[in-house]
Design an enzyme around this catalytic site. Structure first.
Site, short mmCIF file in Angstrom:
data_model
loop_
_atom_site.label_atom_id
_atom_site.label_comp_id
_atom_site.label_asym_id
_atom_site.label_seq_id
_atom_site.Cartn_x
_atom_site.Cartn_y
_atom_site.Cartn_z
N GLU A 1 24.65 -9.03 -0.06
CA GLU A 1 24.92 -9.67 1.23
C GLU A 1 23.71 -10.49 1.68
OE1 GLU A 1 26.08 -6.84 4.25
OE2 GLU A 1 26.55 -8.43 5.69
N ASN B 1 36.29 -8.26 6.05
CA ASN B 1 35.45 -7.09 5.81
C ASN B 1 35.39 -6.28 7.10
OD1 ASN B 1 33.01 -5.55 4.59
ND2 ASN B 1 32.20 -6.34 6.52
N GLU B 2 35.55 -4.99 6.99
CA GLU B 2 35.45 -4.10 8.16
C GLU B 2 36.09 -4.74 9.39
OE1 GLU B 2 31.49 -2.40 8.61
OE2 GLU B 2 31.71 -1.36 6.71
N TYR C 1 29.89 5.41 3.35
CA TYR C 1 28.44 5.64 3.32
C TYR C 1 28.20 7.13 3.60
CZ TYR C 1 27.61 0.61 3.33
OH TYR C 1 27.56 -0.73 2.99
N GLU D 1 32.18 -0.58 -0.41
CA GLU D 1 30.77 -0.41 -0.02
C GLU D 1 30.55 1.09 0.03
OE1 GLU D 1 29.44 -2.33 3.61
OE2 GLU D 1 30.59 -4.14 3.14
N GLN E 1 23.25 -1.87 -1.64
CA GLN E 1 23.48 -3.21 -2.12
C GLN E 1 22.54 -3.46 -3.31
OE1 GLN E 1 23.52 -6.29 0.84
NE2 GLN E 1 24.82 -5.11 2.25
O1 AHR Z 1 26.03 -2.89 3.83
C1 AHR Z 1 25.58 -3.10 5.13
C2 AHR Z 1 26.72 -3.25 6.12
O2 AHR Z 1 27.43 -2.05 6.17
C3 AHR Z 1 27.77 -4.28 5.77
O3 AHR Z 1 27.42 -5.56 6.19
C4 AHR Z 1 28.96 -3.80 6.53
O4 AHR Z 1 30.16 -4.16 5.91
C5 AHR Z 1 28.76 -2.30 6.59
O5 AHR Z 1 28.91 -1.81 7.87
#
Ligand code: AHR
Length: 498
Positions: A27, A174-175, A246, A297, A346
């Site tokens: 990103e 995205n999100e 995450y 992600e 990432q």
């Molecule tokens: O990876 C960092 C951020 O985490 C990304 O931009 C977003 O999609 C997520 O909240």
């Protein structure tokens, strides 16, 4: 004989592991693109067309199948036309999500495709739904993929690419429940259908369209979104459904207790519950399993490091992060019949990175080594495994919990069995019998990633503190005993006989 047993059922296939399960995500955030990838043609750092050579060489060793770009949250505020044409004329915009950094737009579509070609990855473009329009996204698609003589295709040629890029993977936002427009699942469902209508398979490139799934394991989002998009018998034009997971942190990136070591690995393994529950909801709408589940992600997200911009999400990466990565990849392998792609967050200098850069130096992280060791699983057929070993009890945030010491996965490709095994025990070696059912092993090799200190990590001055080492090969036969070092990841390669 050991009571701990790893059983590999070589004749009980799950499914082929799509290489995209070993995907990456880059990103425009902190130091990921600038200067993790892009240093510019005039840089003293060796580069090819502005892209740093050291990073390309390191990434190539991972055989990266796919690279997701330009975000993340950045994607829903990105306007592709800012990033094409002569670099000196590109606008300077503000990266609103990530520290109000000035975005020079020097790294745009052509540079991204160049990067993908250099590292051998398929490009995956995440489109702007939050602040863009269907017209903007379909025009980006035409610019990338149209082989005929349209104005946009001519523009691409004028910008140096007469041949279309043939981009297959397109994310429709995205999100979108958050930074991608703060939508409820029904509203996003309406938008998804609208955008997907205009994303065509032009000039022979068959698209793989990816819808935004939930934040973590949220079956309500999935059910409500799917109810909105499954309105005809054929179902929506959707090939992948992408959740984000995450596992957060416990302690800090490099300082943690034994309990925090276990807590993070345990939380990472929670992705299996997400996969089970999400796939069950998806099966209700898509019984033929035409749509794949994507973990778009994922990874550890530690507290900001002191002296670093907290919006740049830079973090160190230890042997604990390596176990987070390995345990997660093993889970994806075990669910190869549903998980079709995953992109760890990432690639460089951000979150659970493969590579950290500082000036003209780079260092590969323990997580990098997991990807390098696990690359043999790509394209293999995942086979059933059973892991029977000790349970480890630990306490975290006032709760008693347990974690299996041994976990892993196995796959077969070209008569070679790859078996990966994680020993999560922070301090204890675990001996286990490896029981290969349905085939005998004639030859084996093994590599191990381990560290004496559970906080071990690589730095620019000590880049090989955590690095894989060869382990003694196992004896021939169906049943062999192995002692797994504490806090370790072992990858065996067995040549199968009949
Ligand atoms: O990876 C960092 C951020 O985490 C990304 O931009 C977003 O999609 C997520 O909240």
């Amino acid at each position: 004989m050991s009571e701990n047993r790893i059983t590999v059922l070589t004749e009980e296939p799950v499914a082929r592991i799509r290489p995209e399960v070993y995907g990456h995500f880059a990103e425009h955030l902190g130091g990921c693109i600038y200067p993790g990838v892009w240093v510019g043609e005039g840089s003293s750092i060796p580069n090819t067309g502005g892209i740093r050579n050291d990073v390309v060489a390191a990434l190539r060793r991972l055989a990266p199948p796919v690279l997701r770009w330009p975000g993340g949250c950045f994607a829903d505020d990105y306007h592709w036309e800012d990033g094409v044409g002569p670099r000196s004329e590109r606008p300077r915009t503000v990266n609103m999500w990530w520290g109000e950094d000035i975005e020079t737009n020097e790294f745009g579509t052509h540079e991204f495709i160049h990067l993908c070609r250099m590292i051998g990855a398929e490009p995956y473009i995440c489109g702007n739904v939050g602040s863009g329009s269907p017209y903007e996204l379909r025009s980006w698609l035409e610019y990338c993929n149209f082989a005929g003589d349209s104005t946009l295709a001519r523009r691409r040629a004028e910008n140096g690419a007469s041949e279309p890029f043939g981009v297959r993977y397109w994310g429709v936002g995205n999100e979108n429940w958050g930074c991608g427009g703060t939508m409820c699942p029904e509203d996003y469902g309406v938008e998804y259908k609208r955008y997907a209508t205009y994303l065509h398979d032009i000039s022979g490139t068959e698209l793989f369209l990816i819808a935004c799934g939930p934040n973590g394991n949220n079956p309500d989002w999935t059910r409500r979104f799917l109810s909105k998009v499954y309105t005809s018998r054929r179902g929506p034009r959707m090939h992948g459904f992408a959740a984000h997971y995450y596992c957060g942190t416990a302690g800090t990136s490099t300082e943690y207790t034994d309990d925090e070591w276990y807590a993070l690995i345990h939380r990472a393994m929670g992705v299996e519950a997400l996969i089970r529950q999400q796939r069950a909801v998806m099966d209700g709408y898509d019984p033929e399993r035409k749509v794949g589940l994507i973990i778009d992600e994922w990874g550890a997200w530690h507290q900001p490091e002191p002296d670093r911009n907290p919006r740049h999400l830079w973090q160190q990466n230890t042997i604990r992060d390596a176990l987070v990565a390995a345990s997660s990849l093993d889970i994806f392998n075990r669910h190869a019949d549903k998980v079709v792609m995953s992109n760890i967050a990432q690639t460089i200098n951000v979150l659970q990175a493969m590579i950290l850069t500082e000036g003209d130096r780079i260092v590969t992280t323990p997580t990098y080594h997991v990807y390098e060791m696990y690359r043999h699983h790509q394209r293999g057929t995942s086979v059933q495994t059973r892991f029977a070993g000790p349970d480890i009890s630990f306490a975290h945030e006032g709760q008693e919990q347990a974690l299996p010491a041994l976990s892993g996965s196995a796959s077969v490709r070209d008569d070679v069995l790859t078996l990966s095994v994680v020993n999560a025990s922070a301090h204890d070696e675990v001996e286990a019998l490896i029981d290969l059912r349905g085939a005998s092993a004639e030859l084996s090799s093994a590599r191990v990633l381990a560290a004496d200190d559970i906080h071990a990590h690589n730095t620019f001055d000590a880049p090989d503190t955590v690095a894989p080492a060869d382990s003694a090969p196992l004896a021939n036969g169906n049943q062999v005993t192995h002692r797994f070092p504490p806090a370790s990841i072992t990858v065996f390669r067995f040549k199968l006989g009949s």
